[in-house]
Design a protein around this motif. Structure first.
Motif, mmCIF file in Angstrom:
data_model
loop_
_atom_site.group_PDB
_atom_site.id
_atom_site.type_symbol
_atom_site.label_atom_id
_atom_site.label_comp_id
_atom_site.label_asym_id
_atom_site.label_seq_id
_atom_site.Cartn_x
_atom_site.Cartn_y
_atom_site.Cartn_z
ATOM 1 N N SER A 150 36.391 38.119 28.668
ATOM 2 C CA SER A 150 37.309 38.200 29.810
ATOM 3 C C SER A 150 38.661 38.699 29.302
ATOM 4 O O SER A 150 39.700 38.065 29.501
ATOM 5 C CB SER A 150 37.431 36.853 30.518
ATOM 6 N N GLY A 167 35.699 41.147 34.181
ATOM 7 C CA GLY A 167 36.404 40.126 34.947
ATOM 8 C C GLY A 167 35.760 38.769 34.694
ATOM 9 O O GLY A 167 34.606 38.680 34.253
ATOM 10 N N SER A 209 41.875 43.033 32.095
ATOM 11 C CA SER A 209 40.708 42.540 32.827
ATOM 12 C C SER A 209 41.103 41.443 33.807
ATOM 13 O O SER A 209 40.252 40.909 34.501
ATOM 14 C CB SER A 209 39.719 41.946 31.832
ATOM 15 N N GLU A 240 41.437 39.020 36.409
ATOM 16 C CA GLU A 240 40.898 39.077 37.765
ATOM 17 C C GLU A 240 41.921 38.566 38.771
ATOM 18 O O GLU A 240 41.803 38.804 39.968
ATOM 19 C CB GLU A 240 39.574 38.329 37.873
ATOM 20 N N ASN A 243 36.530 43.822 39.606
ATOM 21 C CA ASN A 243 37.178 42.576 40.041
ATOM 22 C C ASN A 243 37.434 42.577 41.546
ATOM 23 O O ASN A 243 37.279 41.551 42.213
ATOM 24 C CB ASN A 243 38.490 42.363 39.287
ATOM 25 N N ASN A 297 34.197 41.825 43.127
ATOM 26 C CA ASN A 297 33.826 40.426 42.897
ATOM 27 C C ASN A 297 34.556 39.466 43.833
ATOM 28 O O ASN A 297 34.088 38.363 44.075
ATOM 29 C CB ASN A 297 34.109 40.027 41.441
#
Ligand code: MIC
Ligand code: SF4
Length: 649
Positions: free
Chosen positions: A120, A138, A536, A538, A564, A567
């Protein structure tokens, strides 16, 4: 041409769970190892908790404490207690604060050639220096990998970077990757894996290779990787991990989509100018620029060899009276070895301020340069404002160039330092893993410490069928995640507290965005090319979603941020220059029949309500991504996921 002949293809083939290895197709890969760090890890572990697994199902998962080490309030200490208990509860290793930066420690202590690593953190490809297929993702993707689920990705095209010749004195691995960044730009690696080969590879040590793969993230590449050869074997042996070595090479005649040739002997010391890693120039051309601060460290250039060279160059000298020199070693192993050999003393005697072993100034955790000041850093990112000083000028350079600047008080060619000291790797590294806590055998009785700083994950609603959106922000190209959600000592401690951190969305670039978004109902953002490059994190998707951002329209997206957004149920819509030009900040946009369109269509109608215009956007989404968007985010599908989460090991 077979995708299975180059190194990337061989590793993917050995880990393929779903799909076919055809560039552009979506595949599911088995993930052997995961890493998380404290700034992204709290969300990851909350996500792991929500998946309801009993123990991680990877071969190895490690939770590192390295970003949020400044304790100006209780928050970071609270997060560390949560993460320590969660690692124990779910069977992960816990690397304590003070043990080092995740990527450096992972390279030294855990990385294994030929395996897959999902982290991550966008610089996870550092482990590509060992011949590992290491990718940033993410937190949701990482939590699912920890639960044993496949990692979904689009099969990248593979570029061979063929290295020949020998690095001239004063030119380092950093210059190789800066050269590539100057040539290819921060978009040059989009959709690609950069694989290194050629006769010069054997002359690069593993940490040098890792400097190059680390900054492949700045090219926007999926990842970068080197073969695993005799050099790798030696590195693992000096780390007392010889049993982890396996050779891995591209097969004879492997066919690459693209080949880039670099003759190392033609390179010179380079510098990335403010404020993008691809604004690269020879240091010679910048010679004379006055420097206020020099910062050495980060996951890019803080290995033993880098810092030993720094110490040798500083020995017996004193830094320029108008320069502040800070040094943050990459790992406790590095710091301890430098201390035992007297090199730390050489740095201190020269006037260096020795910082904690951590990310530190790289993520704006202290050491902001003076206003309007020039900082020369051995780091990987010099995005606007990242240093903590909005009008600071950050130059990225090798440790050699950084030391030369610290001594001269201005940018100079490092050859001005005189003879280049000969720095070799030691015969054996000091191996002491006592700051890494292994998971207990029995985990189910461990209680997770939910400290006051940890706020639960929000409930996200499904994608509505009708969206009326206010275009609150129109932006240019290459918007970074640091623009969307800054790092730094004020904001990072809020990583576990969504309501609080969301107030900082676009705080530097568009102050007032958070309040406006909250009061305006559903909103949309319009970006240019490469929207969301960088980290990364998120939070840069979840916090805007929390404020009401339901869609982002852009000419192109950086892949980590795009994943992300999906997601968390935020619609990524592609627009061309024509549509981009027709939309203005303040426009009201209507999207109708959204669910059916997202379920089935490649295009979506963007209705500019007041202008009475209809524009067309593109939905470049896989079937799986469409399902995630309809559900309002990946975690809303978790029951479905749970049933598919068969343990692999
Ligand atoms: C960074 O370098 O920007 C970070 C901080 O390491 C991030 C992760 C984060 O935002 O926590 C990254 O690169 O992914
Ligand atoms: Fe840490 Fe900087 Fe590396 Fe990110 S880039 S992991 S903040 S050292």
């Amino acid at each position: 041409m077979s995708y299975r002949d180059h190194i990337a293809g061989q590793i993917m083939a050995a880990h393929l769970l779903e799909g076919e290895l055809i560039p552009g197709a979506e595949i599911g890969l088995r993930i052997d190892q995961t890493l998380t760090q404290d700034a992204t890890g709290t969300l990851v572990y909350l996500e792991v908790m929500s998946l309801g697994i009993d123990r991680v199902r990877t071969k190895l998962s490690v939770s590192y404490m390295d970003h949020n080490t400044l304790q100006t309030g209780h928050e970071n200490a609270d997060d560390h207690l949560f993460l320590q208990s969660a690692a124990a509860r779910y069977g992960a290793y816990f690397s304590r604060p003070g043990n080092g930066i995740c990527h450096q420690v992972h390279l030294e202590r855990f990385g294994i050639p030929g395996q897959t690593l999902l982290g991550s953190d966008s610089h996870t490809p550092t482990a590509g220096g060992l011949g590992m297929l290491a990718m940033g993702a993410g937190g949701v993707d990482v939590s699912l990998a920890m639960a044993g689920a496949a990692f979904y990705m689009t099969v990248p095209r593979v570029t061979l970077v063929r290295l020949s010749g020998e690095l001239p004195p004063w030119v380092g691995a950093k210059d190789v990757i800066l050269h590539l960044l100057g040539k290819l730009t921060v978009r040059g690696g989009l959709g690609k894996i950069m694989e290194y080969g050629g006769p010069a590879v054997k002359r690069l040590s593993v940490p040098e290779r890792a400097t190059i793969t680390n900054m492949g993230a700045e090219l926007g590449a999926w990842t970068s990787l080197f073969p695993s050869d005799e050099v790798t074997k030696r590195f693992l042996a000096v780390q007392k991990r010889q049993e982890s070595w396996t050779p891995i090479h591209a097969r004879e005649g492997a066919d690459y989509e693209e080949v880039i040739e670099i003759d190392l002997s033609t390179l010179e010391p380079l510098v990335a100018c403010p404020s993008s890693p691809d604004a690269v120039k020879p240091v010679q051309e910048l010679s004379g620029i006055k420097v206020d601060q020099v910062a050495i460290g980060s996951c890019t250039n803080s290995s033993y060899r880098d810092l030993k060279l720094v110490a040798e160059l500083l020995r017996g000298k004193t830094i320029h009276p108008e320069v502040s020199l800070v040094i943050a070693p990459g790992s406790r192993q590095v710091l301890s070895m430098l201390a035992k050999q007297g090199s730390l003393g050489d740095m201190i005697d020269a006037g260096a301020r020795i910082l904690e072993v951590a990310c530190g100034p790289c993520i704006g955790m202290g050491q902001a340069p003076p206003s309007g000041g020039v900082s020369v850093r051995t780091f990987n990112r010099n995005f606007p404002g990242r240093s903590g000083t909005p009008d600071g000028h950050v130059y990225l350079a090798s440790p050699q160039v950084a030391v030369a600047a610290a001594l001269a008080g201005r940018l100079v060619h490092p050859a001005e330092l005189g003879a280049l000291p000969d720095v070799a790797d030691p015969e054996i590294f000091l191996v002491d893993d006592s700051m890494i806590i292994p998971p207990p055998a029995k985990t189910d009785e461990i209680t997770i410490r939910m400290s006051p700083n940890i706020k639960p994950l929000p409930e996200l609603d499904q994608l509505p069928d009708y969206l009326k959106l206010k275009l609150l922000l129109k932006l240019g190209d290459n918007i970074t995640t640091d623009d969307i959600l800054p790092g730094g000592s004020k904001v990072l401690p809020l990583r576990s507290n969504l309501p609080a951190i969301s107030q900082h969305v676009y705080a530097l670039k568009a102050p007032g965005f958070a309040e406006e978004a909250r009061s305006d109902g559903d909103v949309v953002i319009l970006g240019g090319e490469n929207y969301g490059q960088g980290s990364s994190r998120e939070h840069a998707a979840l916090a805007p979603r929390f404020l009401g951002v339901r869609a982002v329209l852009a000419k192109s997206f950086a892949r980590l941020h795009r994943a992300n957004l999906i997601n968390f149920g935020v619609l990524p819509v592609l627009v061309r220059n024509r549509e981009y030009d027709q939309m203005e900040q303040g426009d009201e946009i209507e999207l109708v029949d959204v669910r059916k369109t997202v379920a089935e269509n490649a295009e979506i109608i963007i209705n500019l309500m007041k202008k009475g215009q209809e524009l067309t956007g593109r939905l470049d989404l896989s079937q799986r991504e469409r399902k995630v968007l309809l559900a309002g985010g990946r975690l809303n599908l978790d029951n479905l996921v749970k049933s598919r989460c068969a343990p692999f090991y």
